[in-house]
Design a protein around this motif. Sequence first.
Motif, PDB file in Angstrom:
ATOM      1  N   ILE A   1      47.678  30.002  49.127  1.00 20.43           N
ATOM      2  CA  ILE A   1      47.764  29.930  47.668  1.00 20.43           C
ATOM      3  C   ILE A   1      47.406  28.513  47.237  1.00 20.43           C
ATOM      4  CG2 ILE A   1      49.152  30.332  45.601  1.00 20.43           C
ATOM      5  CD1 ILE A   1      51.099  31.958  47.287  1.00 20.43           C
ATOM      6  N   ILE A   2      46.456  28.405  46.313  1.00 22.15           N
ATOM      7  CA  ILE A   2      46.113  27.129  45.698  1.00 22.15           C
ATOM      8  C   ILE A   2      46.221  27.309  44.184  1.00 22.15           C
ATOM      9  CG2 ILE A   2      44.618  26.365  47.583  1.00 22.15           C
ATOM     10  CD1 ILE A   2      42.221  27.307  45.955  1.00 22.15           C
ATOM     11  N   SER A   3      46.160  26.210  43.439  1.00 21.43           N
ATOM     12  CA  SER A   3      46.252  26.321  41.983  1.00 21.43           C
ATOM     13  C   SER A   3      45.429  25.237  41.306  1.00 21.43           C
ATOM     14  CB  SER A   3      47.713  26.246  41.526  1.00 21.43           C
ATOM     15  OG  SER A   3      48.285  24.990  41.839  1.00 21.43           O
ATOM     16  N   ALA A   4      45.049  25.516  40.063  1.00 25.32           N
ATOM     17  CA  ALA A   4      44.180  24.612  39.310  1.00 25.32           C
ATOM     18  C   ALA A   4      44.512  24.704  37.823  1.00 25.32           C
ATOM     19  CB  ALA A   4      42.719  24.976  39.528  1.00 25.32           C
ATOM     20  N   PRO A   5      44.673  23.573  37.137  1.00 27.18           N
ATOM     21  CA  PRO A   5      44.879  23.607  35.679  1.00 27.18           C
ATOM     22  C   PRO A   5      43.713  24.323  35.006  1.00 27.18           C
ATOM     23  CG  PRO A   5      45.348  21.422  36.537  1.00 27.18           C
ATOM     24  CD  PRO A   5      44.718  22.191  37.660  1.00 27.18           C
ATOM     25  N   ALA A   6      44.032  25.096  33.960  1.00 24.51           N
ATOM     26  CA  ALA A   6      43.002  25.907  33.306  1.00 24.51           C
ATOM     27  C   ALA A   6      43.118  25.822  31.793  1.00 24.51           C
ATOM     28  CB  ALA A   6      43.125  27.366  33.745  1.00 24.51           C
ATOM     29  N   ASP A   7      41.961  25.790  31.168  1.00 21.79           N
ATOM     30  CA  ASP A   7      41.874  25.852  29.710  1.00 21.79           C
ATOM     31  C   ASP A   7      41.166  27.155  29.354  1.00 21.79           C
ATOM     32  OD1 ASP A   7      41.950  25.171  27.031  1.00 21.79           O
ATOM     33  OD2 ASP A   7      41.270  23.119  27.351  1.00 21.79           O
ATOM     34  N   THR A   8      40.681  27.275  28.148  1.00 18.98           N
ATOM     35  CA  THR A   8      39.958  28.461  27.719  1.00 18.98           C
ATOM     36  C   THR A   8      38.720  28.665  28.596  1.00 18.98           C
ATOM     37  OG1 THR A   8      40.681  28.073  25.452  1.00 18.98           O
ATOM     38  CG2 THR A   8      38.834  29.578  25.770  1.00 18.98           C
ATOM     39  N   TYR A   9      38.549  29.871  29.126  1.00 22.75           N
ATOM     40  CA  TYR A   9      37.442  30.150  30.046  1.00 22.75           C
ATOM     41  C   TYR A   9      36.117  30.197  29.300  1.00 22.75           C
ATOM     42  CZ  TYR A   9      35.305  32.102  34.269  1.00 22.75           C
ATOM     43  OH  TYR A   9      34.534  32.303  35.384  1.00 22.75           O
ATOM     44  N   TYR A  10      36.074  30.979  28.222  1.00 23.44           N
ATOM     45  CA  TYR A  10      34.910  31.001  27.340  1.00 23.44           C
ATOM     46  C   TYR A  10      35.310  30.366  26.018  1.00 23.44           C
ATOM     47  CZ  TYR A  10      32.761  34.502  30.448  1.00 23.44           C
ATOM     48  OH  TYR A  10      32.235  35.155  31.523  1.00 23.44           O
ATOM     49  N   LYS A  11      34.454  29.554  25.456  1.00 26.67           N
ATOM     50  CA  LYS A  11      34.777  28.866  24.201  1.00 26.67           C
ATOM     51  C   LYS A  11      33.969  29.418  23.034  1.00 26.67           C
ATOM     52  CE  LYS A  11      36.086  24.602  26.597  1.00 26.67           C
ATOM     53  NZ  LYS A  11      37.515  24.764  26.414  1.00 26.67           N
ATOM     54  N   HIS A  12      33.359  30.596  23.200  1.00 21.21           N
ATOM     55  CA  HIS A  12      32.550  31.185  22.139  1.00 21.21           C
ATOM     56  C   HIS A  12      32.516  32.697  22.325  1.00 21.21           C
ATOM     57  CE1 HIS A  12      29.816  30.479  25.572  1.00 21.21           C
ATOM     58  NE2 HIS A  12      29.278  31.627  25.207  1.00 21.21           N
ATOM     59  N   PRO A  13      32.209  33.453  21.255  1.00 22.19           N
ATOM     60  CA  PRO A  13      32.015  34.901  21.394  1.00 22.19           C
ATOM     61  C   PRO A  13      30.854  35.191  22.337  1.00 22.19           C
ATOM     62  CG  PRO A  13      32.189  34.253  19.089  1.00 22.19           C
ATOM     63  CD  PRO A  13      32.051  32.987  19.873  1.00 22.19           C
ATOM     64  N   LEU A  14      30.893  36.344  22.998  1.00 20.75           N
ATOM     65  CA  LEU A  14      29.954  36.616  24.078  1.00 20.75           C
ATOM     66  C   LEU A  14      28.815  37.542  23.662  1.00 20.75           C
ATOM     67  CD1 LEU A  14      32.494  37.181  26.994  1.00 20.75           C
ATOM     68  CD2 LEU A  14      31.447  35.043  26.224  1.00 20.75           C
ATOM     69  N   LYS A  15      27.643  37.255  24.233  1.00 24.28           N
ATOM     70  CA  LYS A  15      26.499  38.155  24.131  1.00 24.28           C
ATOM     71  C   LYS A  15      26.422  38.932  25.447  1.00 24.28           C
ATOM     72  CE  LYS A  15      22.645  36.915  22.301  1.00 24.28           C
ATOM     73  NZ  LYS A  15      21.352  36.225  22.040  1.00 24.28           N
ATOM     74  N   ILE A  16      26.425  40.245  25.352  1.00 25.63           N
ATOM     75  CA  ILE A  16      26.571  41.109  26.521  1.00 25.63           C
ATOM     76  C   ILE A  16      25.351  42.014  26.664  1.00 25.63           C
ATOM     77  CG2 ILE A  16      27.979  42.925  27.583  1.00 25.63           C
ATOM     78  CD1 ILE A  16      29.427  40.278  27.409  1.00 25.63           C
ATOM     79  N   LYS A  17      24.899  42.201  27.897  1.00 21.64           N
ATOM     80  CA  LYS A  17      23.786  43.101  28.194  1.00 21.64           C
ATOM     81  C   LYS A  17      24.290  44.296  28.995  1.00 21.64           C
ATOM     82  CE  LYS A  17      19.525  43.239  30.977  1.00 21.64           C
ATOM     83  NZ  LYS A  17      20.048  44.215  31.959  1.00 21.64           N
ATOM     84  N   ILE A  18      24.023  45.501  28.523  1.00 19.18           N
ATOM     85  CA  ILE A  18      24.390  46.701  29.279  1.00 19.18           C
ATOM     86  C   ILE A  18      23.439  46.829  30.469  1.00 19.18           C
ATOM     87  CG2 ILE A  18      24.540  49.216  29.237  1.00 19.18           C
ATOM     88  CD1 ILE A  18      25.359  49.045  26.320  1.00 19.18           C
ATOM     89  N   GLU A  19      23.997  46.880  31.673  1.00 18.31           N
ATOM     90  CA  GLU A  19      23.191  46.896  32.895  1.00 18.31           C
ATOM     91  C   GLU A  19      22.590  48.282  33.136  1.00 18.31           C
ATOM     92  OE1 GLU A  19      20.959  45.877  35.684  1.00 18.31           O
ATOM     93  OE2 GLU A  19      22.210  44.304  34.788  1.00 18.31           O
TER      94      GLU A  19
END
Length: 353
Positions: free
Chosen positions: A156-174
């Motif tokens: 087990i390891i750990s890491a400080p975390a902030d917001t992962y994404y900072k903007h709304p996402l553009k998504i492509k249907i695969e």
Amino acid sequence: MKIEKTSHSRIRKMNFKNIDFGNQYSDHMFCSEFKNGKWKNSIIKPFGKIMFSPISLVFHYGQAVFEGMKAYKDKNEEVFLFRPEENLKRINRSAARLEMPTIPENIFMIGLKNLINIDRDWVPKYYGQSLYIRPFLIATNGALSAKPSQDYMFIIISAPADTYYKHPLKIKIEEKYSRSASGGIGFTKAAGNYASSFYPTRLANEKGFDQILWTDSSTHTMIEESGTMNVFFHLKNKLITPKFNDNILGGITCKSILSLAEKEGFFVEERNISVSEIIEGLQTGELREAFGCGTAVVINYFKTISYKENNFDLPNLSEKERISLYFKKRLLDIQHNLSEDPFGWRVQLKRYF
């Protein structure tokens, strides 16, 4: 359990107002070995390199599973975990599917709680931030023949975390590549599931998209997940999400949103969702919102969904109108001990070091 504390903490170099997620790690790690059919040699020690033989089967046959979880602080700087028992259940489901030993509850929980207690100063105190925790299990020996390892290590390891994404996402249907297939290991957090997603995701990134909306491997007509997230749609006044199956990871954040939504009277459906249904909802305006959720990202809404080279923008809602932001705040308030926890999800870590 043996505990070796570091003599030189790196926390003085940590800027919690500018967290570089995945590149800054707390002072210690927990390790436990599985040898001769038994778990032994559990230890908390300074974070650092570990030596393995080049014939360890993790390198050759991919026996590696992991989890993602978080610790939070409240305004009094008390530390809380969120539903850790669910992470234990899921890593053991993953381990069993890859013919690896399951991790006893006492090793997982005692190791986890001791580790985070020792490194509790690494848990950020700001709302929305957290200490991301990565438990993982890997094969550590073997011969170059295609069969399971006999020895393993749980870390087990750990890491400080902030917001992962900072903007709304553009998504492509695969429409071509697949994340998983029926009868496979899509429901596990196996390392290889993520490695196989990197190439098609890069192709999507090169076209200006943030992530992929994965579809079924047989026909590419049914929605499964989005990137490393479960996905929700606010469609025709209902909150719908694909029903968990062998292809889809059973997300703990997803399950938590479902519980919150049902308790608060939202119309919720877990069912198969077709691509055509989503495209029709985008064309008619009946699809109000779409968003992804997971431990790292928490919740992030989609701005655009693309299919067959056509981009469909979702409604430009205000923050108060967004069901995604409502549930994000509900979850974070529970995790940061700012609201009641009617489900008993929050686990306080008492100080004992």
